[in-house]
Scaffold this motif. Sequence first.
Motif, short mmCIF file in Angstrom:
data_model
loop_
_atom_site.label_atom_id
_atom_site.label_comp_id
_atom_site.label_asym_id
_atom_site.label_seq_id
_atom_site.Cartn_x
_atom_site.Cartn_y
_atom_site.Cartn_z
N LEU A 132 11.72 -21.65 -12.80
CA LEU A 132 12.65 -22.30 -11.86
C LEU A 132 12.25 -22.10 -10.40
O LEU A 132 12.38 -23.02 -9.60
N ASP A 133 11.78 -20.89 -10.07
CA ASP A 133 11.59 -20.60 -8.65
C ASP A 133 10.16 -20.22 -8.26
O ASP A 133 9.96 -19.70 -7.17
N ALA A 134 9.19 -20.47 -9.14
CA ALA A 134 7.81 -20.11 -8.78
C ALA A 134 6.86 -21.13 -9.41
O ALA A 134 7.17 -21.70 -10.45
N PRO A 135 5.71 -21.35 -8.76
CA PRO A 135 4.74 -22.28 -9.36
C PRO A 135 4.09 -21.68 -10.61
O PRO A 135 4.15 -20.48 -10.82
N ILE A 136 3.45 -22.54 -11.38
CA ILE A 136 2.71 -22.10 -12.57
C ILE A 136 1.41 -22.91 -12.59
O ILE A 136 1.40 -24.07 -12.16
N ALA B 110 5.05 -26.89 -9.39
CA ALA B 110 6.37 -26.29 -9.15
C ALA B 110 7.42 -27.40 -9.28
O ALA B 110 7.09 -28.58 -9.31
N HIS B 111 8.66 -26.96 -9.37
CA HIS B 111 9.76 -27.93 -9.53
C HIS B 111 10.10 -28.62 -8.21
O HIS B 111 9.99 -28.04 -7.14
N THR B 112 10.60 -29.85 -8.33
CA THR B 112 11.36 -30.48 -7.26
C THR B 112 12.81 -30.55 -7.78
O THR B 112 13.06 -30.19 -8.94
#
Length: 415
Positions: free
Chosen positions: A95-99, A137-139
Amino acid sequence: MAPLQNLEQLADEIQGLAKTVSAFLGTTNGSIPNFDAAAPDVQAARQKLRDVSKAIYDITTGPRERLINLTTGSTVLSASLRWIYQFRIAQSVPLDAPITFTALATAAGVDESQLKRVLRYAITHGIFTEPTVGSVAHTSESKLLGNDPFMQNYIGHYSEHSFHIVSKMPEATAKWGASPETTETGFNVAFDTEMPMFKYMQNHPAKAKRFAGLMQGMASSPRYHLRHLVEGYDWAALGNGKVVDIGGSAGHASIALANAYPSLTFVVEDLPHVVAQGAEALPEPLKSRISFLPLDFFTPQPVKDADVYILRQICHDWSDKYAVKILENLLPAMKKGAKLVIMDGLIPPPNAIPKLDEAQVRMVDLVMMTHFNGKERDLEDWKGLFAQASPKLKLLNTKTPAGSVYSILELEMEE
Ligand SMILES: C[S@@+](CC[C@H](N)C(=O)[O-])C[C@H]1O[C@@H](n2cnc3c(N)ncnc32)[C@H](O)[C@@H]1O
């Protein structure tokens, strides 16, 4: 849009509108903006801003490229969303970090190069972002895909089910013309069945459950929110009255009304597998005031002592031929003074509302056509339908609550 519309004039117009909307966005503290909470002037500025910026986009893209984008882009984007949904990509992104693409491919069990290609296309549409090359990462949009049960039901239903149905619109017309039958639709071509969609759903419980979840979730999304039903009619005037929610699905509209009006009681009617689901999930405190009744609305209405009968998002699923039958099965059961409350689309005349809002209503109209040979109706269509059902059926009032896609039509039987 006039082809030679002055681009500079449009750009000037944007300035003032953007100021109003941006002031509102400044109040959301970085959370996902809920325009439903915006004041009417902000809503109006936002609607106009969307129409003007779309006009600028159209002019600066040019007709040939725009047509190509409309044709290929929408198909490929739908398929990409379906791919992302099927392989649960959004759920595998923290949810709060890139992968990294490598780690994401392993977590989702897909090929890394395909993953990159699909996501990098989705990223050009704002679904996910690539903050540093090689990581995802999420938007706000992709977060909803991964996190929000309604959006998952929505994307799942539309991309795995409706996607195929809508694409068969021309085949259905070539085969059956303007048929009123629910068995002669894009759905029937797409799924090679002679069953109407709701009956087919009965044999596909996972799809039925996802659809009921979608209807429930729609009811809490801004433009379809149940608040428009709860606040859009004088329920308080019914005192300790009785309400029948015909085709009420798992009972979400009745639950919202029951919570707001503690003296009212409700009967939710729907097909057996749907009411079973609703009865099972009904919160304990509401059990004394909401009951479920399996009922095919093409059979006579058995509840004869109700004060209001609701048909919410029902008539638009059916052509006039069948919508008339639904009404004919209901009207004889209505006691003197009882009201019929229809909540459904009321199509405005062309160009009467902002273009992108009009597109929404007309999009739903085509969903109804391809799935059921149903339709969204304008005022004349509704009046024609009521006249066919009974010359005594009188339209008392129509109202479109601010921000609502649907309108409320109140009717009663004349003596
Ligand atoms: C579009 S949903 C509307 C649900 C709900 N009224 C709402 O506003 O969210 C249509 C509903 O009609 C129900 N339905 C379809 N055919 C029916 C029939 N013959 N008798 C009773 N309900 C039916 C479906 O199961 C579904 O719950």
